[in-house]
Design a protein around this motif. Structure first.
Motif, PDB file in Angstrom:
ATOM      1  N   TRP A 178       0.858  -1.177   0.000  1.00 43.49           N
ATOM      2  CA  TRP A 178       0.000   0.000   0.000  1.00 43.49           C
ATOM      3  C   TRP A 178       0.904   1.241   0.000  1.00 43.49           C
ATOM      4  N   GLY A 179       0.308   2.410  -0.134  1.00 40.54           N
ATOM      5  CA  GLY A 179       1.111   3.636  -0.170  1.00 40.54           C
ATOM      6  C   GLY A 179       1.954   3.645  -1.425  1.00 40.54           C
ATOM      7  N   ARG A 180       3.251   3.970  -1.276  1.00 43.72           N
ATOM      8  CA  ARG A 180       4.123   3.968  -2.451  1.00 43.72           C
ATOM      9  C   ARG A 180       4.189   2.588  -3.104  1.00 43.72           C
ATOM     10  N   LEU A 181       4.036   1.547  -2.311  1.00 41.63           N
ATOM     11  CA  LEU A 181       4.078   0.196  -2.869  1.00 41.63           C
ATOM     12  C   LEU A 181       2.774  -0.210  -3.532  1.00 41.63           C
ATOM     13  N   GLY A 182       1.813   0.695  -3.600  1.00 43.89           N
ATOM     14  CA  GLY A 182       0.560   0.406  -4.276  1.00 43.89           C
ATOM     15  C   GLY A 182       0.257   1.390  -5.383  1.00 43.89           C
ATOM     16  N   THR A 183       1.297   2.091  -5.842  1.00 44.53           N
ATOM     17  CA  THR A 183       1.066   3.167  -6.819  1.00 44.53           C
ATOM     18  C   THR A 183       1.268   2.742  -8.265  1.00 44.53           C
ATOM     19  N   TYR A 184       1.814   1.571  -8.533  1.00 45.25           N
ATOM     20  CA  TYR A 184       1.977   1.105  -9.914  1.00 45.25           C
ATOM     21  C   TYR A 184       1.161  -0.168 -10.113  1.00 45.25           C
ATOM     22  N   ASP A 185       0.300  -0.141 -11.126  1.00 42.81           N
ATOM     23  CA  ASP A 185      -0.529  -1.296 -11.449  1.00 42.81           C
ATOM     24  C   ASP A 185      -1.362  -1.730 -10.246  1.00 42.81           C
ATOM     25  N   PHE A 187      -4.851  -1.781  -7.610  1.00 41.76           N
ATOM     26  CA  PHE A 187      -6.263  -2.131  -7.726  1.00 41.76           C
ATOM     27  C   PHE A 187      -6.948  -1.746  -6.428  1.00 41.76           C
ATOM     28  N   ASP A 188      -8.265  -1.834  -6.400  1.00 39.33           N
ATOM     29  CA  ASP A 188      -9.015  -1.461  -5.208  1.00 39.33           C
ATOM     30  C   ASP A 188      -8.523  -2.243  -3.992  1.00 39.33           C
ATOM     31  N   ASN A 189      -8.436  -1.555  -2.885  1.00 38.26           N
ATOM     32  CA  ASN A 189      -7.920  -2.141  -1.651  1.00 38.26           C
ATOM     33  C   ASN A 189      -8.805  -3.303  -1.188  1.00 38.26           C
ATOM     34  N   PRO A 190      -8.282  -4.519  -1.078  1.00 39.17           N
ATOM     35  CA  PRO A 190      -9.110  -5.635  -0.595  1.00 39.17           C
ATOM     36  C   PRO A 190      -9.587  -5.450   0.836  1.00 39.17           C
ATOM     37  N   LEU A 191      -8.902  -4.587   1.615  1.00 40.73           N
ATOM     38  CA  LEU A 191      -9.347  -4.339   2.987  1.00 40.73           C
ATOM     39  C   LEU A 191     -10.608  -3.495   3.034  1.00 40.73           C
ATOM     40  N   GLY A 192     -11.010  -2.986   1.866  1.00 45.19           N
ATOM     41  CA  GLY A 192     -12.263  -2.242   1.819  1.00 45.19           C
ATOM     42  C   GLY A 192     -13.460  -3.065   2.211  1.00 45.19           C
ATOM     43  N   ASP A 196     -15.067   1.007   4.618  1.00 46.25           N
ATOM     44  CA  ASP A 196     -14.883   1.882   3.464  1.00 46.25           C
ATOM     45  C   ASP A 196     -13.717   2.844   3.655  1.00 46.25           C
ATOM     46  N   GLY A 197     -13.297   3.070   4.894  1.00 55.53           N
ATOM     47  CA  GLY A 197     -12.190   3.981   5.160  1.00 55.53           C
ATOM     48  C   GLY A 197     -10.874   3.511   4.564  1.00 55.53           C
ATOM     49  N   PHE A 198     -10.769   2.217   4.261  1.00 56.64           N
ATOM     50  CA  PHE A 198      -9.534   1.709   3.655  1.00 56.64           C
ATOM     51  C   PHE A 198      -9.423   2.045   2.165  1.00 56.64           C
ATOM     52  N   ASP A 199     -10.519   2.493   1.565  1.00 61.05           N
ATOM     53  CA  ASP A 199     -10.520   2.683   0.115  1.00 61.05           C
ATOM     54  C   ASP A 199      -9.740   3.906  -0.335  1.00 61.05           C
ATOM     55  N   VAL A 200      -9.653   4.934   0.507  1.00 61.83           N
ATOM     56  CA  VAL A 200      -9.023   6.204   0.114  1.00 61.83           C
ATOM     57  C   VAL A 200      -7.880   6.516   1.066  1.00 61.83           C
ATOM     58  N   GLN A 211       4.250  13.049  13.442  1.00 60.35           N
ATOM     59  CA  GLN A 211       3.225  12.275  14.104  1.00 60.35           C
ATOM     60  C   GLN A 211       2.848  11.064  13.254  1.00 60.35           C
ATOM     61  N   LEU A 212       2.192  10.090  13.887  1.00 61.77           N
ATOM     62  CA  LEU A 212       1.719   8.933  13.147  1.00 61.77           C
ATOM     63  C   LEU A 212       0.729   9.397  12.093  1.00 61.77           C
ATOM     64  N   SER A 213       0.868   8.874  10.880  1.00 65.10           N
ATOM     65  CA  SER A 213       0.069   9.371   9.773  1.00 65.10           C
ATOM     66  C   SER A 213      -1.395   8.972   9.882  1.00 65.10           C
ATOM     67  N   GLY A 214      -1.678   7.781  10.415  1.00 62.77           N
ATOM     68  CA  GLY A 214      -3.056   7.344  10.569  1.00 62.77           C
ATOM     69  C   GLY A 214      -3.692   6.811   9.302  1.00 62.77           C
ATOM     70  N   ASN A 215      -2.946   6.747   8.194  1.00 66.06           N
ATOM     71  CA  ASN A 215      -3.541   6.245   6.947  1.00 66.06           C
ATOM     72  C   ASN A 215      -2.953   4.894   6.535  1.00 66.06           C
ATOM     73  N   TYR A 216      -2.564   4.098   7.511  1.00 73.08           N
ATOM     74  CA  TYR A 216      -1.916   2.826   7.224  1.00 73.08           C
ATOM     75  C   TYR A 216      -2.867   1.868   6.513  1.00 73.08           C
ATOM     76  N   PHE A 217      -2.325   1.175   5.485  1.00 76.03           N
ATOM     77  CA  PHE A 217      -3.044   0.167   4.711  1.00 76.03           C
ATOM     78  C   PHE A 217      -4.279   0.747   4.007  1.00 76.03           C
ATOM     79  N   GLN A 218      -4.245   2.039   3.729  1.00 76.97           N
ATOM     80  CA  GLN A 218      -5.352   2.682   3.024  1.00 76.97           C
ATOM     81  C   GLN A 218      -4.975   2.926   1.563  1.00 76.97           C
ATOM     82  N   GLY A 219      -5.969   3.109   0.734  1.00 77.97           N
ATOM     83  CA  GLY A 219      -5.758   3.397  -0.671  1.00 77.97           C
ATOM     84  C   GLY A 219      -5.540   2.142  -1.495  1.00 77.97           C
TER      85      GLY A 219
END
Length: 728
Positions: A178-185, A187-192, A196-200, A211-219
């Motif tokens: 996820w994050g930078r490791l999810g930016t090429y090729d 697909f929709d986050n399976p954790l969605g 729904d908060g995991f989708d974006v 501070q902790l970003s709080g967006n872990y495993f999102q997108g």
């Protein structure tokens, strides 16, 4: 009906993800079998493959292929420093295997041409990786990791990776990023399917970072993978499919990304140093270098010299009448024998069948080693009727504890199996306060006053200045101490810079708090020569389980004043409690005798706990130099040879906006004893604290000789951990 449709969609997401992982693993596994000539038939037959070799490091300085992580873990306690460069980006990473399955990393990245004007980004980041499943004959290793968990989040990503060794020479890895490791090729986050908060994934931040970003495993998520082949023990060839699109770098014109495939070679020069060269993203060449070591295995051994053998008493030996003259003569012999070991005698009393020795250890990092050598000296010198030795280590003029040994045990166990544990089990450790009160005749006439002085070189770095990430001074340090009586120490340190560039720092860093630390650059500019400290210290024992300290004078290079401390620490307890109160006034920038107008009262209540196995926890709660209230939390790992790695953070009533860049004080610290580097006995160490950013919130006085660190080596938890050194 809608719930059923949602469930079917979620199921399709999970099935698609699983199918893609299997599709990726299949050709990679086939490639590994082709290169080794091995197939799954051998594994299916139940043959146990050899243990896989230690993992190699990625461009991120952690176990991995090139940019992609693996599910491997470094050997427990391993420290590694690596630097990697390609396309205008440099990553310098310090990695530490905190527990057998948990690793942490601190990274300092330099990304050139950060904007159209040609600026440079200096970025600090922290990583954590946890190995969920250890690899075995059937199952792959599985790990979960977070990169850049705070800060600017430029390198922010998360992953779940699986790694399987087809043989000691070939390992395959597949993972979901996820994050930078999810930016090429991606697909929709399976954790969605869970929320729904995991989708974006939020990419813009309006806080000061840290501070902790709080967006872990999102997108969006994406599947990465690769293979590592080791044709020889030193050479490793790697290939990977990368799912990092490098939008941040390509958008600034650093390079063009034409392919997701990376290839490289890593060469192990020796057990510590590895070099690497890589072809990256179809357009770039990259290089890496790393040095790693494990504090558990000193590189130079330990040349402390062979200790004196235990001298057994002759059967039927006649008792020796101990007159004052005999006692003085025996004490003189003990002084000479201890001095040969780098130990010092404070007092010696022989009373009936008992000898009590008060001694200073200025040489050995290991307390049991010092006690063991002192005990051997007593076996060689004491009259035959003396069958009990009480050895009292003295620290700063006060007894830290007392170790009671039976002479017969020393004679019987020297060459016995498991003799280190047995002698420890038969020893008795007590608080030492009572044993420290010896009659005046037990002390040498010329013991006090004591005068000591010396000259030594110093290296003082300054890291992570955004205008220059590394500055350092080299010079000479002059130290002197005078002890007119037990527990009273007058000491000072003066340093003179010979060369360096710390005085070139001129960054003005505005603060909404009182400026208590953020003007540290001015002290480097104007303080040469610098009177680092000039203090009077008094150490005392107010009770059996209590220790006390009062310090007055120029306490550190930025503050002077008065500091008082009381510590409760029973010798058998893993818990210690302390209270410290200070009045401090800020010193002038020339670091001599003048002061500024700022003054403050600070103080902390502290709790220390030894978890065992070298893990030490500490909480300090109270008032800091800027008048803020809060607490500092620390966790350190200390090895038997004295090497120490730890991390800390402080949260106070200062908001992130008031604190400024970094949001709150935090950092890591590393200390390496000189005996690890030289192999010679020495209690000195070199070390540093690496703060992500130096601000004014959560700052304490740097008072020398705080009590817990001074006495804990001679208390049971630490003494037990190092008891194996008693006979060395």
């Amino acid at each position: 009906m809608m719930a059923a449709i949602g469930t079917r969609r979620a199921g399709r997401k999970v099935l698609a993800t699983s199918a893609a992982l299997l599709a990726l693993l299949a050709p990679v596994a086939t490639l590994g079998q082709y290169m080794t000539g091995e197939t799954d038939i051998r594994l299916a037959a139940g043959a146990l493959p050899p243990a896989p070799p230690p993992p190699t490091l990625s461009f991120y300085g952690t176990p991995g292929l090139i940019d992609m992580p693996t599910a491997e873990a470094l050997p427990d306690g391993q420290l590694a420093f690596s630097t990697a460069y390609f396309a205008g980006s440099t990553r310098n990473t310090l990695t530490f295997q905190i527990f057998p399955r948990l690793a942490g990393a601190f990274r300092y990245s330099i990304i050139e041409n950060e904007n159209a004007g040609g600026g440079t980004l200096y970025d600090r980041s922290l990583d954590l990786a946890f190995q969920l499943v250890e690899e075995d004959r059937r199952l792959p290793g599985i790990a979960i990791g977070l990169r850049d968990i705070g800060g600017t989040s430029v390198l922010s990503s998360e992953y779940i990776a699986a790694t399987k060794h087809l043989s000691p020479k070939v390992a395959i890895t597949a993972g979901l990023g996820w994050g930078r490791l999810g930016t090429y090729d991606g697909f929709d986050n399976p954790l969605g399917v869970l929320d729904d908060g995991f989708d974006v994934r939020e990419t813009e931040r309006d806080d000061p970072g840290g501070q902790l970003s709080g967006n872990y495993f999102q997108g969006d998520a994406a599947i990465f993978g690769g293979v590592e082949w080791r044709p020889t023990d030193r050479l490793s060839l790697v290939a990977e499919y990368s799912t990092d699109d490098y939008a941040y770098e390509t958008g600034r014109g650093l390079f063009e990304r034409e392919s997701p495939f990376n290839f490289g070679a890593k060469y192990k020069v020796n057990d510590s140093i590895t070099l690497g060269g890589y072809a990256l993203y179809g357009t770039e060449i990259g290089i890496t270098a790393s040095i790693s070591f494990n504090p558990k295995t000193p590189p130079n051994g330990f040349a402390a010299g062979a200790p004196l053998p235990v001298l057994r008493r002759a059967p039927g030996a006649e008792p020796l009448r101990v007159t004052p003259a005999v006692s003085t003569a025996l004490r003189d012999v003990v002084v000479t024998a201890l001095d040969a070991y780098g130990l010092g005698l404070d007092a010696l009393e022989i009373s009936g069948r008992r000898a009590t020795l008060r001694m200073y250890n200025t040489t050995y990092e290991s307390a049991p080693m010092a006690v063991g050598r002192a005990a051997r000296v007593l076996t060689a010198v004491m009259p035959p009727q003396v069958d009990t030795f009480v050895i009292v280590p003295i620290v700063n003029g006060i007894p830290a504890s007392a170790v009671t040994l039976r002479r017969g045990d020393l004679e019987d166990l020297e060459y016995a199996p498991d003799n280190a544990w047995t002698i420890y089990a038969r020893s008795r450790l007590t608080g030492g306060a009572a044993e420290g009160k010896l009659p005046p005749a037990a002390y040498p006439d010329d013991l006090y006053p004591k005068l000591d002085f010396g000259i030594s070189p110093y290296l003082q770095p300054a890291l992570f200045d955004p205008d220059d990430p590394f500055r350092a001074d080299v010079g000479l340090r002059f130290t002197a101490s005078y002890e007119p009586s037990p527990g009273l120490v007058l000491s000072g340190s003066l340093k003179k810079r010979l060369l360096g560039n710390r005085d070139e720092a001129d960054r003005d860093d505005p603060s909404e708090l009182p400026v208590v630390r953020s003007d540290i650059a001015r002290y480097a500019q104007e303080g040469d020569p610098a009177l680092e400290y000039l203090t009077g210290e008094y150490f005392f024992r107010p009770g059996q389980d209590y220790y006390g300290r009062v310090t007055v004078g120029l306490l550190e290079r930025m503050y002077g004043g008065v500091s008082g401390e009381v510590l409760w620490k029973p010798v058998d307890s893993r818990l210690g409690l302390g209270v410290e109160l200070n009045y401090a006034r800020k010193r002038d920038y020339d670091i001599l005798f003048d002061f500024q107008d700022y003054e403050t009262a600070t103080g902390h209540a502290s709790a220390y706990y030894d978890f065992g196995g070298g893990y030490l926890g500490q909480i300090d709660a109270g008032r800091y130099l800027a008048g803020d209230w809060g607490a500092t939390f620390s966790l350190d790992r200390e090895f038997d040879n004295g090497a120490r790695v730890g991390a800390f953070f402080t949260r106070t009533d200062v908001s992130a906006e008031e604190f400024g860049e970094g949001s709150f004080d935090k950092g890591i610290r590393v200390s390496i004893p000189l005996n690890y580097l030289t192999g010679q006995p020495d209690r000195s160490s070199i070390g540093t604290s690496l703060r992500l950013v130096q601000r004014d919130g959560g700052q304490r006085l740097n008072v020398r000789n705080r009590l817990y660190g001074a006495v804990r080596d001679y208390h049971r938890p630490e003494y037990e951990d190092r008891s194996g050194a008693f006979w060395k």
